[in-house]
Design a protein around this motif. Structure first.
Motif, PDB file in Angstrom:
ATOM      1  N   ASP A   9     -28.039  16.686  -1.769  1.00  0.00           N
ATOM      2  CA  ASP A   9     -27.201  17.829  -2.128  1.00  0.00           C
ATOM      3  C   ASP A   9     -26.031  17.829  -1.149  1.00  0.00           C
ATOM      4  O   ASP A   9     -26.140  18.334  -0.027  1.00  0.00           O
ATOM      5  N   LEU A  10     -24.937  17.251  -1.549  1.00  0.00           N
ATOM      6  CA  LEU A  10     -23.830  16.984  -0.638  1.00  0.00           C
ATOM      7  C   LEU A  10     -23.165  18.247  -0.113  1.00  0.00           C
ATOM      8  O   LEU A  10     -22.458  18.200   0.897  1.00  0.00           O
ATOM      9  N   ALA A  11     -23.385  19.375  -0.775  1.00  0.00           N
ATOM     10  CA  ALA A  11     -22.763  20.620  -0.333  1.00  0.00           C
ATOM     11  C   ALA A  11     -23.483  21.229   0.861  1.00  0.00           C
ATOM     12  O   ALA A  11     -22.867  21.949   1.658  1.00  0.00           O
ATOM     13  N   ILE A  12     -24.787  20.956   1.015  1.00  0.00           N
ATOM     14  CA  ILE A  12     -25.557  21.634   2.066  1.00  0.00           C
ATOM     15  C   ILE A  12     -26.350  20.689   2.957  1.00  0.00           C
ATOM     16  O   ILE A  12     -26.714  21.063   4.063  1.00  0.00           O
ATOM     17  N   GLU A  13     -26.619  19.479   2.509  1.00  0.00           N
ATOM     18  CA  GLU A  13     -27.412  18.555   3.311  1.00  0.00           C
ATOM     19  C   GLU A  13     -26.498  17.636   4.124  1.00  0.00           C
ATOM     20  O   GLU A  13     -25.399  17.287   3.676  1.00  0.00           O
ATOM     21  N   PRO A  14     -26.959  17.224   5.302  1.00  0.00           N
ATOM     22  CA  PRO A  14     -26.190  16.217   6.058  1.00  0.00           C
ATOM     23  C   PRO A  14     -26.062  14.928   5.251  1.00  0.00           C
ATOM     24  O   PRO A  14     -27.002  14.497   4.598  1.00  0.00           O
ATOM     25  N   TRP A  15     -24.884  14.324   5.303  1.00  0.00           N
ATOM     26  CA  TRP A  15     -24.662  13.053   4.610  1.00  0.00           C
ATOM     27  C   TRP A  15     -25.249  11.938   5.468  1.00  0.00           C
ATOM     28  O   TRP A  15     -24.830  11.754   6.622  1.00  0.00           O
ATOM     29  N   PRO A  16     -26.199  11.162   4.952  1.00  0.00           N
ATOM     30  CA  PRO A  16     -26.751  10.059   5.743  1.00  0.00           C
ATOM     31  C   PRO A  16     -25.692   9.007   6.052  1.00  0.00           C
ATOM     32  O   PRO A  16     -24.801   8.745   5.250  1.00  0.00           O
ATOM     33  N   ASP A  17     -25.802   8.421   7.240  1.00  0.00           N
ATOM     34  CA  ASP A  17     -24.914   7.332   7.645  1.00  0.00           C
ATOM     35  C   ASP A  17     -25.445   6.036   7.043  1.00  0.00           C
ATOM     36  O   ASP A  17     -26.518   5.552   7.427  1.00  0.00           O
ATOM     37  N   VAL A  18     -24.717   5.468   6.080  1.00  0.00           N
ATOM     38  CA  VAL A  18     -25.139   4.206   5.461  1.00  0.00           C
ATOM     39  C   VAL A  18     -24.234   3.060   5.903  1.00  0.00           C
ATOM     40  O   VAL A  18     -24.202   2.012   5.279  1.00  0.00           O
ATOM     41  N   ARG A  19     -23.483   3.296   6.989  1.00  0.00           N
ATOM     42  CA  ARG A  19     -22.603   2.269   7.569  1.00  0.00           C
ATOM     43  C   ARG A  19     -21.552   1.779   6.570  1.00  0.00           C
ATOM     44  O   ARG A  19     -21.196   0.605   6.551  1.00  0.00           O
TER      45      ARG A  19
ATOM     46  N   GLY B 220     -18.982  22.534  -5.686  1.00  0.00           N
ATOM     47  CA  GLY B 220     -18.893  21.183  -6.221  1.00  0.00           C
ATOM     48  C   GLY B 220     -17.861  20.314  -5.536  1.00  0.00           C
ATOM     49  O   GLY B 220     -18.047  19.092  -5.444  1.00  0.00           O
ATOM     50  N   TYR B 221     -16.761  20.927  -5.052  1.00  0.00           N
ATOM     51  CA  TYR B 221     -15.659  20.142  -4.508  1.00  0.00           C
ATOM     52  C   TYR B 221     -15.377  20.407  -3.027  1.00  0.00           C
ATOM     53  O   TYR B 221     -15.190  19.470  -2.249  1.00  0.00           O
ATOM     54  N   VAL B 222     -15.318  21.665  -2.639  1.00  0.00           N
ATOM     55  CA  VAL B 222     -14.895  22.003  -1.278  1.00  0.00           C
ATOM     56  C   VAL B 222     -16.014  21.775  -0.270  1.00  0.00           C
ATOM     57  O   VAL B 222     -15.833  21.083   0.749  1.00  0.00           O
ATOM     58  N   GLN B 223     -17.175  22.364  -0.537  1.00  0.00           N
ATOM     59  CA  GLN B 223     -18.257  22.310   0.445  1.00  0.00           C
ATOM     60  C   GLN B 223     -18.742  20.890   0.747  1.00  0.00           C
ATOM     61  O   GLN B 223     -19.064  20.586   1.905  1.00  0.00           O
ATOM     62  N   PRO B 224     -18.815  19.985  -0.237  1.00  0.00           N
ATOM     63  CA  PRO B 224     -19.211  18.616   0.117  1.00  0.00           C
ATOM     64  C   PRO B 224     -18.261  17.941   1.109  1.00  0.00           C
ATOM     65  O   PRO B 224     -18.717  17.233   2.020  1.00  0.00           O
ATOM     66  N   VAL B 225     -16.963  18.147   0.955  1.00  0.00           N
ATOM     67  CA  VAL B 225     -16.011  17.539   1.896  1.00  0.00           C
ATOM     68  C   VAL B 225     -16.172  18.172   3.275  1.00  0.00           C
ATOM     69  O   VAL B 225     -16.130  17.479   4.309  1.00  0.00           O
ATOM     70  N   GLN B 226     -16.381  19.486   3.316  1.00  0.00           N
ATOM     71  CA  GLN B 226     -16.615  20.138   4.605  1.00  0.00           C
ATOM     72  C   GLN B 226     -17.890  19.608   5.255  1.00  0.00           C
ATOM     73  O   GLN B 226     -17.928  19.372   6.468  1.00  0.00           O
ATOM     74  N   GLN B 227     -18.919  19.407   4.445  1.00  0.00           N
ATOM     75  CA  GLN B 227     -20.180  18.892   4.967  1.00  0.00           C
ATOM     76  C   GLN B 227     -20.024  17.455   5.462  1.00  0.00           C
ATOM     77  O   GLN B 227     -20.625  17.064   6.474  1.00  0.00           O
ATOM     78  N   LEU B 228     -19.210  16.649   4.777  1.00  0.00           N
ATOM     79  CA  LEU B 228     -18.927  15.305   5.258  1.00  0.00           C
ATOM     80  C   LEU B 228     -18.271  15.365   6.633  1.00  0.00           C
ATOM     81  O   LEU B 228     -18.614  14.583   7.533  1.00  0.00           O
ATOM     82  N   GLY B 229     -17.329  16.282   6.807  1.00  0.00           N
ATOM     83  CA  GLY B 229     -16.675  16.417   8.101  1.00  0.00           C
ATOM     84  C   GLY B 229     -17.669  16.698   9.212  1.00  0.00           C
ATOM     85  O   GLY B 229     -17.572  16.128  10.316  1.00  0.00           O
ATOM     86  N   ARG B 230     -18.632  17.583   8.951  1.00  0.00           N
ATOM     87  CA  ARG B 230     -19.651  17.865   9.962  1.00  0.00           C
ATOM     88  C   ARG B 230     -20.546  16.653  10.184  1.00  0.00           C
ATOM     89  O   ARG B 230     -20.942  16.339  11.315  1.00  0.00           O
TER      90      ARG B 230
END
Length: 270
Positions: A48-58, A79-89
């Motif tokens: 869930d890209l909006a709330i879960e940490p994005w795994p590092d897949v290199r 759908g659009y904003v929160q996933p990008v914010q979560q990627l930043g974190r």
């Protein structure tokens, strides 16, 4: 083309991106809300890209092409904003940050409806909640600590997207009220453009991903009617409204369209 790619979102567009990358020998991992589909031929993880940490897949390149589960401001932000914010974190904790992030956006951010020509340098003035959310997403992209670009797509057409043809065939009894300027990009050209940008030596922060010819709506409708053997529409209104998107920046990178105009055969793929 070999390299490691992360595709955030595994919808129709990114599946076509994946096919092109795999054909070129790249390694692809996809993040998606739903369960993996082994038939796609590449690794997929349910995140869930909006709330879960994005795994590092290199990954060396991240290509983000997301969709909203619900069509309202809350759904667009999730759908659009929160996933990008979560990627930043998440990037703060990745051992191997990507070299670049490419995010699919939309020409909806412009909000213009007066027939003007627009480039990547034109100011954006979103005219609705959807445009506002997409502009907020772009701002979040700009804050990512890596090289980024937003690919602002115009209206996608291609297999399974035949709403305009259906409009054309009933336009004699239910004609559109305006003959405004329209813009489009075939889904295969959209996928090809994203892959092309992944390997472009120097990126600009924005690219308009649209074909080479803005066209009045009724001109396209009559073309589609002719293709089906229907008579052309009479009493065509004067051209008014809409916007004319210019894709010169993308062309300057050396990108070549398979379907540069609406008459190039793309509507035969529906």
């Amino acid at each position: 083309m070999p390299g490691r790619f992360l595709l955030a979102g595994v919808g129709d567009l990114n599946r076509r991106v994946a096919r092109r990358l795999l054909d070129g020998g790249a390694t692809v991992t996809g993040f998606r809300r739903s369960a993996a589909d082994p038939a796609l031929g590449f690794e997929q993880r349910s995140v869930d890209l909006a709330i879960e940490p994005w795994p590092d897949v290199r990954a060396e390149v991240v290509i983000i092409a997301l969709s909203a589960a619900q069509r309202d401001a809350e759904g667009y932000r999730r759908g659009y904003v929160q996933p990008v914010q979560q990627l930043g974190r998440s990037l703060q904790h990745w051992r191997t940050p990507p070299e670049r992030v490419i995010v699919v956006g939309s020409s909806r951010v412009y909000g213009a409806n007066d027939g003007r020509e627009l480039t990547e340098e034109s100011p954006i003035h979103p005219g609705d909640w959807g445009g506002d959310c997409l502009a907020e997403m772009e701002a979040a992209v700009d804050r990512l600590p890596v090289e980024t670009t937003v690919a602002r797509l115009s209206g996608i057409y291609g297999p399974g997207r035949d709403w305009l043809r259906r409009m054309a065939l009933k336009a004699d009894t239910a004609p559109p009220q305006t003959n405004h300027w329209t813009n489009r990009i075939h889904i295969e050209d959209a996928a090809a453009a994203l892959v092309h940008l992944a390997f472009t030596s120097t990126l600009s922060s924005r690219y308009l991903v649209t074909d080479r010819q803005s066209t009045p709506l009724y001109e396209v409708l009559n073309y589609l009617r002719e293709q089906q053997g229907y008579p052309t529409l009479r009493g065509v209104p004067e051209v008014a409204g809409g916007k004319r998107l210019l894709s010169d920046r993308l062309a300057a990178t050396g990108f070549e369209w398979q379907y540069p105009t609406y008459r190039s055969g793309g509507y035969g793929t529906l």
